[in-house]
Design a protein around this motif. Structure first.
Motif, mmCIF file in Angstrom:
data_model
loop_
_atom_site.group_PDB
_atom_site.id
_atom_site.type_symbol
_atom_site.label_atom_id
_atom_site.label_comp_id
_atom_site.label_asym_id
_atom_site.label_seq_id
_atom_site.Cartn_x
_atom_site.Cartn_y
_atom_site.Cartn_z
ATOM 1 N N MET A 1 -47.981 40.134 -31.648
ATOM 2 C CA MET A 1 -48.612 40.167 -33.008
ATOM 3 C C MET A 1 -49.515 41.224 -33.175
ATOM 4 S SD MET A 1 -50.753 36.766 -34.795
ATOM 5 C CE MET A 1 -51.086 36.023 -32.965
ATOM 6 N N SER A 2 -49.508 41.741 -34.576
ATOM 7 C CA SER A 2 -50.124 42.931 -34.618
ATOM 8 C C SER A 2 -51.640 42.589 -34.824
ATOM 9 C CB SER A 2 -49.618 43.730 -35.821
ATOM 10 O OG SER A 2 -49.922 43.011 -37.096
ATOM 11 N N ASN A 3 -52.639 43.591 -34.831
ATOM 12 C CA ASN A 3 -53.809 43.330 -34.998
ATOM 13 C C ASN A 3 -54.120 42.712 -36.565
ATOM 14 O OD1 ASN A 3 -56.721 43.728 -34.569
ATOM 15 N ND2 ASN A 3 -56.780 45.459 -36.063
ATOM 16 N N THR A 4 -53.365 43.583 -37.601
ATOM 17 C CA THR A 4 -53.419 42.876 -38.871
ATOM 18 C C THR A 4 -53.181 41.644 -39.152
ATOM 19 O OG1 THR A 4 -53.094 45.506 -39.682
ATOM 20 C CG2 THR A 4 -52.894 43.615 -41.235
ATOM 21 N N GLN A 5 -52.042 41.160 -38.664
ATOM 22 C CA GLN A 5 -51.444 39.795 -38.321
ATOM 23 C C GLN A 5 -52.897 38.873 -38.013
ATOM 24 O OE1 GLN A 5 -47.980 40.386 -36.091
ATOM 25 N NE2 GLN A 5 -46.868 39.498 -37.932
ATOM 26 N N GLU A 6 -53.281 39.353 -36.777
ATOM 27 C CA GLU A 6 -54.257 38.653 -36.153
ATOM 28 C C GLU A 6 -55.636 38.184 -37.277
ATOM 29 O OE1 GLU A 6 -55.474 40.302 -32.413
ATOM 30 O OE2 GLU A 6 -53.914 39.903 -31.462
ATOM 31 N N VAL A 7 -56.126 39.453 -37.828
ATOM 32 C CA VAL A 7 -57.104 39.396 -38.790
ATOM 33 C C VAL A 7 -56.878 38.437 -40.037
ATOM 34 C CG1 VAL A 7 -58.279 40.883 -40.742
ATOM 35 C CG2 VAL A 7 -57.622 41.815 -38.107
ATOM 36 N N ALA A 8 -55.506 38.689 -40.379
ATOM 37 C CA ALA A 8 -55.056 37.803 -41.691
ATOM 38 C C ALA A 8 -55.171 36.320 -41.230
ATOM 39 C CB ALA A 8 -53.620 38.323 -41.986
ATOM 40 N N LEU A 9 -54.713 36.154 -40.050
ATOM 41 C CA LEU A 9 -54.777 34.514 -39.616
ATOM 42 C C LEU A 9 -55.966 34.125 -39.252
ATOM 43 C CD1 LEU A 9 -51.537 34.384 -37.156
ATOM 44 C CD2 LEU A 9 -51.958 33.437 -39.573
ATOM 45 N N LYS A 10 -57.044 34.934 -39.003
ATOM 46 C CA LYS A 10 -58.537 34.878 -38.879
ATOM 47 C C LYS A 10 -59.137 34.291 -40.153
ATOM 48 C CE LYS A 10 -62.808 36.920 -37.484
ATOM 49 N NZ LYS A 10 -63.069 37.601 -38.898
ATOM 50 N N TYR A 11 -58.726 35.177 -40.911
ATOM 51 C CA TYR A 11 -59.245 34.976 -42.457
ATOM 52 C C TYR A 11 -58.806 33.694 -42.899
ATOM 53 C CZ TYR A 11 -60.890 39.964 -42.747
ATOM 54 O OH TYR A 11 -61.431 41.122 -42.705
ATOM 55 N N PHE A 12 -57.369 33.392 -42.339
ATOM 56 C CA PHE A 12 -56.937 32.196 -43.359
ATOM 57 C C PHE A 12 -57.451 30.912 -42.568
ATOM 58 C CE2 PHE A 12 -52.322 29.846 -43.725
ATOM 59 C CZ PHE A 12 -52.718 29.486 -44.965
ATOM 60 N N GLN A 13 -57.833 30.890 -41.202
ATOM 61 C CA GLN A 13 -58.519 29.971 -40.327
ATOM 62 C C GLN A 13 -59.939 29.638 -40.882
ATOM 63 O OE1 GLN A 13 -57.695 31.293 -36.630
ATOM 64 N NE2 GLN A 13 -56.026 30.228 -36.280
ATOM 65 N N GLU A 14 -60.494 30.692 -41.542
ATOM 66 C CA GLU A 14 -61.789 30.890 -41.833
ATOM 67 C C GLU A 14 -61.933 30.110 -43.348
ATOM 68 O OE1 GLU A 14 -63.456 34.673 -41.719
ATOM 69 O OE2 GLU A 14 -63.601 34.585 -39.652
ATOM 70 N N TYR A 125 -45.553 32.578 -42.715
ATOM 71 C CA TYR A 125 -45.301 33.070 -43.807
ATOM 72 C C TYR A 125 -46.163 34.622 -43.816
ATOM 73 C CZ TYR A 125 -43.045 29.004 -44.711
ATOM 74 O OH TYR A 125 -42.134 27.580 -44.810
ATOM 75 N N VAL A 126 -47.618 33.986 -43.497
ATOM 76 C CA VAL A 126 -48.625 35.441 -43.545
ATOM 77 C C VAL A 126 -48.170 36.171 -42.478
ATOM 78 C CG1 VAL A 126 -50.742 35.842 -42.944
ATOM 79 C CG2 VAL A 126 -50.480 33.882 -44.249
ATOM 80 N N LYS A 127 -47.911 35.880 -41.340
ATOM 81 C CA LYS A 127 -47.391 36.968 -40.168
ATOM 82 C C LYS A 127 -46.163 37.611 -40.607
ATOM 83 C CE LYS A 127 -47.235 34.175 -36.626
ATOM 84 N NZ LYS A 127 -47.282 33.614 -35.289
ATOM 85 N N TYR A 128 -45.319 37.065 -41.286
ATOM 86 C CA TYR A 128 -43.920 37.788 -41.755
ATOM 87 C C TYR A 128 -44.483 39.030 -42.783
ATOM 88 C CZ TYR A 128 -39.649 38.889 -43.987
ATOM 89 O OH TYR A 128 -38.722 39.613 -44.534
ATOM 90 N N ILE A 129 -45.130 38.352 -43.579
ATOM 91 C CA ILE A 129 -45.616 39.317 -44.924
ATOM 92 C C ILE A 129 -46.207 40.455 -44.281
ATOM 93 C CG2 ILE A 129 -47.121 39.633 -46.798
ATOM 94 C CD1 ILE A 129 -44.261 38.329 -47.459
ATOM 95 N N ILE A 130 -47.357 40.056 -43.391
ATOM 96 C CA ILE A 130 -48.051 41.354 -42.650
ATOM 97 C C ILE A 130 -47.262 42.306 -42.048
ATOM 98 C CG2 ILE A 130 -50.059 41.984 -41.095
ATOM 99 C CD1 ILE A 130 -51.085 40.677 -43.587
ATOM 100 N N GLU A 131 -46.262 41.719 -41.279
ATOM 101 C CA GLU A 131 -45.354 42.600 -40.517
ATOM 102 C C GLU A 131 -44.423 43.339 -41.352
ATOM 103 O OE1 GLU A 131 -41.614 42.166 -37.586
ATOM 104 O OE2 GLU A 131 -42.810 40.609 -37.966
ATOM 105 N N GLU A 132 -44.022 42.978 -42.641
ATOM 106 C CA GLU A 132 -43.369 43.741 -43.674
ATOM 107 C C GLU A 132 -44.306 44.706 -43.994
ATOM 108 O OE1 GLU A 132 -39.840 43.524 -43.904
ATOM 109 O OE2 GLU A 132 -40.308 42.357 -42.351
ATOM 110 N N LEU A 133 -45.586 44.242 -44.413
ATOM 111 C CA LEU A 133 -46.237 45.359 -45.150
ATOM 112 C C LEU A 133 -46.988 46.198 -44.134
ATOM 113 C CD1 LEU A 133 -48.743 42.886 -47.149
ATOM 114 C CD2 LEU A 133 -47.081 44.399 -47.901
ATOM 115 N N ASP A 134 -46.862 46.098 -42.874
ATOM 116 C CA ASP A 134 -47.132 47.181 -41.818
ATOM 117 C C ASP A 134 -46.361 48.106 -41.969
ATOM 118 O OD1 ASP A 134 -49.451 45.844 -40.697
ATOM 119 O OD2 ASP A 134 -48.523 44.957 -39.092
ATOM 120 N N HIS A 135 -45.029 48.034 -41.963
ATOM 121 C CA HIS A 135 -44.009 48.836 -42.506
ATOM 122 C C HIS A 135 -43.818 49.574 -43.583
ATOM 123 C CE1 HIS A 135 -42.060 47.790 -38.868
ATOM 124 N NE2 HIS A 135 -41.940 46.399 -39.276
ATOM 125 N N LEU A 136 -44.194 48.818 -44.583
ATOM 126 C CA LEU A 136 -44.168 49.372 -46.152
ATOM 127 C C LEU A 136 -45.346 50.287 -46.179
ATOM 128 C CD1 LEU A 136 -42.897 46.325 -48.065
ATOM 129 C CD2 LEU A 136 -41.651 48.496 -47.632
#
Length: 143
Positions: A1-14, A125-136
């Motif tokens: 899992m990328s750092n950005t994915q971890e951050v997004a999931l942390k925000y989601f959990q918060e 879904y959040v992890k998938y989107i972040i992964e795609e955005l990491d590339h884009l």
């Protein structure tokens, strides 16, 4: 899992919704979070597009849209690829279809918990989107 994915999931959990989590993690712009607020939960529980996907579209637009620091003529193509990739991967872009019930149901909260939607669906879904955005978004810097 990328750092950005971890951050997004942390925000989601918060307690940030799925769209807010994606936008905040990718743009690192707290003001942009307000823009994303109504896009979570399938466009505010209106049976609309998945909030994570909506957040991805917003992040692309905020980063590459007209007037953005890294404006891109390919924005429409990138949004189309993001939406089509999500549709292909998960079979739908609609929040209710993805969850298997409507967030307008009076027992939606109970269904969400009972089905483990946060862990087994929305987080994916959040992890998938972040992964795609990491590339884009790789060639650009966050706002």
């Amino acid at each position: 899992m990328s750092n950005t994915q971890e951050v997004a999931l942390k925000y989601f959990q918060e307690g940030y919704n799925c769209a807010e989590s994606v936008v905040l993690a990718t743009t690192k712009n707290p003001a942009a979070t307000a823009v994303a607020s109504a896009f979570g939960s399938g466009l505010s529980c209106t049976e609309g597009m998945c909030g994570a996907l909506s957040g991805g579209v917003l992040a692309l637009s905020l980063t590459k849209g007209k007037g953005a620091r890294h404006e891109s003529a390919e924005l429409g193509t990138e949004v189309k690829a993001l939406v089509e990739g999500f549709q292909t991967t998960f079979g739908s872009t609609g929040c209710s279809t993805l969850l298997g019930f409507s967030l307008t149901d009076k027992d939606a909260g109970e269904k969400f918990q009972a089905k483990g939607c946060f862990e087994t669906k929305c987080s994916l879904y959040v992890k998938y989107i972040i992964e795609e955005l990491d590339h884009l978004l790789k060639p650009t810097q966050p706002l």
